[in-house]
Write a protein that holds these residues in place. Structure first.
Motif, PDB file in Angstrom:
ATOM      1  N   THR A  31       0.852  -1.189   0.000  1.00 47.50           N
ATOM      2  CA  THR A  31       0.000   0.000   0.000  1.00 47.50           C
ATOM      3  C   THR A  31       0.887   1.238   0.000  1.00 47.50           C
ATOM      4  O   THR A  31       1.647   1.455   0.941  1.00 47.50           O
ATOM      5  N   MET A  84       0.944   5.435  -0.474  1.00 48.95           N
ATOM      6  CA  MET A  84       0.020   6.572  -0.390  1.00 48.95           C
ATOM      7  C   MET A  84       0.753   7.882  -0.669  1.00 48.95           C
ATOM      8  O   MET A  84       1.807   8.144  -0.088  1.00 48.95           O
ATOM      9  N   ALA A  85       0.168   8.675  -1.552  1.00 41.98           N
ATOM     10  CA  ALA A  85       0.805   9.945  -1.944  1.00 41.98           C
ATOM     11  C   ALA A  85       0.724  10.968  -0.811  1.00 41.98           C
ATOM     12  O   ALA A  85      -0.254  10.997  -0.066  1.00 41.98           O
ATOM     13  N   SER A  87       5.659   9.752  -1.764  1.00 43.18           N
ATOM     14  CA  SER A  87       4.671   8.916  -1.083  1.00 43.18           C
ATOM     15  C   SER A  87       5.283   8.167   0.095  1.00 43.18           C
ATOM     16  O   SER A  87       6.511   8.179   0.280  1.00 43.18           O
ATOM     17  N   VAL A  88       4.415   7.541   0.852  1.00 42.63           N
ATOM     18  CA  VAL A  88       4.850   6.732   2.007  1.00 42.63           C
ATOM     19  C   VAL A  88       4.142   5.386   1.968  1.00 42.63           C
ATOM     20  O   VAL A  88       3.134   5.222   1.272  1.00 42.63           O
ATOM     21  N   PRO A 108       3.111   1.961   4.792  1.00 40.07           N
ATOM     22  CA  PRO A 108       3.244   1.379   6.127  1.00 40.07           C
ATOM     23  C   PRO A 108       4.138   0.147   6.065  1.00 40.07           C
ATOM     24  O   PRO A 108       4.019  -0.664   5.142  1.00 40.07           O
ATOM     25  N   GLY A 156       4.994  -1.326  11.366  1.00 42.48           N
ATOM     26  CA  GLY A 156       4.541  -0.402  12.403  1.00 42.48           C
ATOM     27  C   GLY A 156       4.975   1.030  12.240  1.00 42.48           C
ATOM     28  O   GLY A 156       4.869   1.828  13.171  1.00 42.48           O
ATOM     29  N   ARG A 157       5.505   1.382  11.093  1.00 43.20           N
ATOM     30  CA  ARG A 157       5.834   2.796  10.854  1.00 43.20           C
ATOM     31  C   ARG A 157       5.647   3.112   9.375  1.00 43.20           C
ATOM     32  O   ARG A 157       5.352   2.220   8.588  1.00 43.20           O
ATOM     33  N   LEU A 158       5.816   4.385   9.047  1.00 41.74           N
ATOM     34  CA  LEU A 158       5.670   4.803   7.656  1.00 41.74           C
ATOM     35  C   LEU A 158       7.045   5.039   7.051  1.00 41.74           C
ATOM     36  O   LEU A 158       7.884   5.702   7.661  1.00 41.74           O
ATOM     37  N   PRO A 165       9.289   6.516   3.743  1.00 39.37           N
ATOM     38  CA  PRO A 165       9.267   7.277   2.487  1.00 39.37           C
ATOM     39  C   PRO A 165       9.463   6.310   1.315  1.00 39.37           C
ATOM     40  O   PRO A 165      10.245   5.363   1.422  1.00 39.37           O
ATOM     41  N   VAL A 174      14.249   3.038   4.188  1.00 39.67           N
ATOM     42  CA  VAL A 174      13.602   3.787   3.120  1.00 39.67           C
ATOM     43  C   VAL A 174      13.165   2.775   2.058  1.00 39.67           C
ATOM     44  O   VAL A 174      13.814   1.741   1.883  1.00 39.67           O
ATOM     45  N   ILE A 191       0.448   4.313  13.979  1.00 41.56           N
ATOM     46  CA  ILE A 191       1.651   4.862  13.345  1.00 41.56           C
ATOM     47  C   ILE A 191       1.528   6.371  13.331  1.00 41.56           C
ATOM     48  O   ILE A 191       0.594   6.921  12.771  1.00 41.56           O
ATOM     49  N   ASP A 210       4.047   9.426  12.611  1.00 41.78           N
ATOM     50  CA  ASP A 210       5.412   9.747  12.199  1.00 41.78           C
ATOM     51  C   ASP A 210       5.533  11.202  11.801  1.00 41.78           C
ATOM     52  O   ASP A 210       4.713  11.710  11.042  1.00 41.78           O
ATOM     53  N   PRO A 249       9.242  12.654   7.239  1.00 48.18           N
ATOM     54  CA  PRO A 249      10.702  12.518   7.132  1.00 48.18           C
ATOM     55  C   PRO A 249      11.343  13.761   6.541  1.00 48.18           C
ATOM     56  O   PRO A 249      10.788  14.374   5.622  1.00 48.18           O
ATOM     57  N   MET A 305      11.521  14.432   2.905  1.00 46.40           N
ATOM     58  CA  MET A 305      10.271  14.707   2.202  1.00 46.40           C
ATOM     59  C   MET A 305       9.753  16.114   2.462  1.00 46.40           C
ATOM     60  O   MET A 305       8.763  16.530   1.868  1.00 46.40           O
ATOM     61  N   TYR A 318      -1.135   6.939  10.302  1.00 48.71           N
ATOM     62  CA  TYR A 318      -1.785   5.871   9.543  1.00 48.71           C
ATOM     63  C   TYR A 318      -2.620   5.038  10.508  1.00 48.71           C
ATOM     64  O   TYR A 318      -2.085   4.390  11.404  1.00 48.71           O
ATOM     65  N   LEU A 329      -4.544   7.272   5.590  1.00 47.69           N
ATOM     66  CA  LEU A 329      -3.429   8.176   5.874  1.00 47.69           C
ATOM     67  C   LEU A 329      -3.991   9.553   6.207  1.00 47.69           C
ATOM     68  O   LEU A 329      -4.685  10.164   5.399  1.00 47.69           O
ATOM     69  N   TYR A 356      -3.221  13.477   7.266  1.00 46.32           N
ATOM     70  CA  TYR A 356      -2.201  14.528   7.312  1.00 46.32           C
ATOM     71  C   TYR A 356      -2.369  15.285   8.626  1.00 46.32           C
ATOM     72  O   TYR A 356      -3.493  15.623   9.004  1.00 46.32           O
TER      73      TYR A 356
END
Lengths: 165, 146
Positions: free
Chosen positions: A33, A35-36, A46-47, A49, A52-54, A56, A91, B103, B105, B108, B111, B123, B128, B130
Motif C-alpha cells: 500500500t 500513499m501519496a 509517497s509513504v 506502512p 509499524g511505521r511509515l 518514504p 527507506v 503509526i 510519524d 521525514p 520529504m 496511519y 493516511l 495529514y
C-alpha cells in the motif's frame, strides 16, 4: 580474483540500475500500500506502512528526469545508519522488478558514469561495478535519503526554471 | 498508552488533523458572507465569530488552495493561532482520538519542503491522515509557506 562481497542489483521501471551492499537490502515486497503525500520532492512523493511505521517511498529515476514511470508494484526496503551505533533507519525504493544478488570482486572498479558527473549526484556513488557489460553505481544510501541531496535538487530545479524564464 | 486528541477536517475524502485547541468554532457554509458584504479582499468570503471576520479558504485533497468553493463543502472551521486566524471550508468536521500505538510519524526530513503545511502523518484504520497545526496552516494559506 577473489569474491570480496555480495551486492544487490536494483532496477526501477525506467531502467535505472543501482547496486547496494548486501546488508543494506532488507526486504523485497510486491503490491504494498503506497500513499501519496502532497508538497514533497518529486522523487519521494509517497509513504507506505511497514513494520509499524511509515517509510518514504522513492522513485530513483525521478532524481534525474521529471517524467518517468511511477510504477510502484515492486518495492525494495533499504536500511541505512546515519551514525555508527544508532538504530537502523529504512527507506523504500520503487523497483521495476525483483532485485537480485551478485558477487562483487575487488577488481571490479569502473569510472564514474556521466549521469553522475553533476555535483548534486556525485556523492550518490560510492563505487562503480560492471555488471552484464554495463557500469552500475554502488549507491550511498545515506546520501540518497539526505537533506543535502533534496536541497541540491531543489536548487537545480530552481536554476533550470530561471534559465528557461 | 496515551491518547491523542484532534479535530478531523475532511476535505474531498482526505483527513486533515489539527490540534483540537486550534479549531475555535464551526460555522455552516451558508453563513459565509461575500466580500461585497465585508469589504475585505482576503479569501473566498468571511464568517463572523467572536466579533471578528474570519477569512474563508478552501483546499483540494492535495491541500492546494482553490479559487471557488466546491459544492460538497458543508462546514467552515475557524482556526486560530498566535493572534492570526482564518476559516477553512470542509466537507465534515469531527473530533477524533488515537491511541499512541497507531503509526504516528513526523514527516521525514527528506520529504519536507518549506511550503508544506504537513508536519506529520498518521496511519490508522487503513487511512493516511495529514497532521498540521493552526500556525503552519495559517502561514501556508496567508503567506504561501508553512
Amino acid at each position: 580474483v577473489g569474491v570480496a562481497a555480495q551486492a544487490w542489483i536494483l532496477t526501477d521501471s525506467a531502467g535505472y540500475s543501482i547496486a547496494v551492499a548486501e546488508v543494506e537490502m532488507t526486504e523485497y515486497l510486491i503490491g504494498s500500500t503506497v500513499m501519496a503525500v502532497p508538497f514533497t520532492p518529486d522523487y519521494c512523493p509517497s509513504v507506505m506502512p511497514w513494520r509499524g511505521r511509515l517509510l518514504p517511498v522513492m522513485h530513483y529515476s525521478l532524481l534525474f528526469e521529471s517524467f518517468s514511470p511511477r510504477e510502484q508494484q515492486h518495492i525494495g526496503v533499504l536500511a541505512y545508519q546515519v551514525h555508527p551505533g544508532e538504530p537502523l533507519r529504512h527507506v523504500a525504493l520503487a523497483l521495476g522488478h525483483a532485485p537480485y544478488r551478485i558477487a562483487v570482486t575487488e577488481q571490479e572498479s569502473e569510472a564514474l558514469p556521466e549521469l553522475y558527473a553533476e555535483p548534486a549526484y556525485r556523492p550518490l556513488v560510492r563505487s562503480v561495478l560492471r555488471h552484464n557489460g554495463e557500469p552500475v553505481p554502488v549507491i550511498d544510501v545515506n546520501y540518497l535519503v539526505s537533506i543535502a541531496l533534496r536541497d541540491s535538487l531543489l536548487e537545480k530545479t530552481l536554476t533550470e526554471l530561471h534559465a528557461v524564464s | 498508552m496515551s491518547r491523542l486528541d484532534f479535530a478531523n477536517l475532511t476535505i474531498d475524502g482526505q483527513s486533515l488533523l489539527l490540534p483540537q485547541s486550534d479549531v475555535r468554532h464551526i460555522e455552516l457554509i451558508d453563513n459565509i458572507l461575500s466580500h461585497e458584504q465585508d469589504n475585505s479582499g482576503t479569501g473566498l468570503g468571511v464568517v463572523e465569530h467572536d466579533h471578528r471576520h474570519w477569512p474563508v479558504f478552501s483546499l483540494n485533497r492535495e491541500l492546494s488552495p482553490l479559487v471557488k468553493l466546491p459544492e460538497q463543502r458543508r462546514l467552515v472551521a475557524c482556526i486560530a493561532a498566535d493572534q492570526h486566524y482564518l476559516a477553512l471550508a470542509c466537507d465534515m468536521v469531527t473530533t477524533i482520538q488515537f491511541d499512541s500505538e497507531y503509526i504516528f510519524d513526523a514527516l521525514p526530513e527528506m520529504m519536507r519542503i518549506k511550503e508544506s503545511p504537513i508536519q506529520a502523518l498518521l496511519y490508522a484504520d487503513e487511512t493516511l491522515h495529514y497532521i498540521s497545526g493552526g500556525k503552519p496552516l495559517i502561514d501556508f494559506l496567508l503567506n504561501g509557506e508553512a
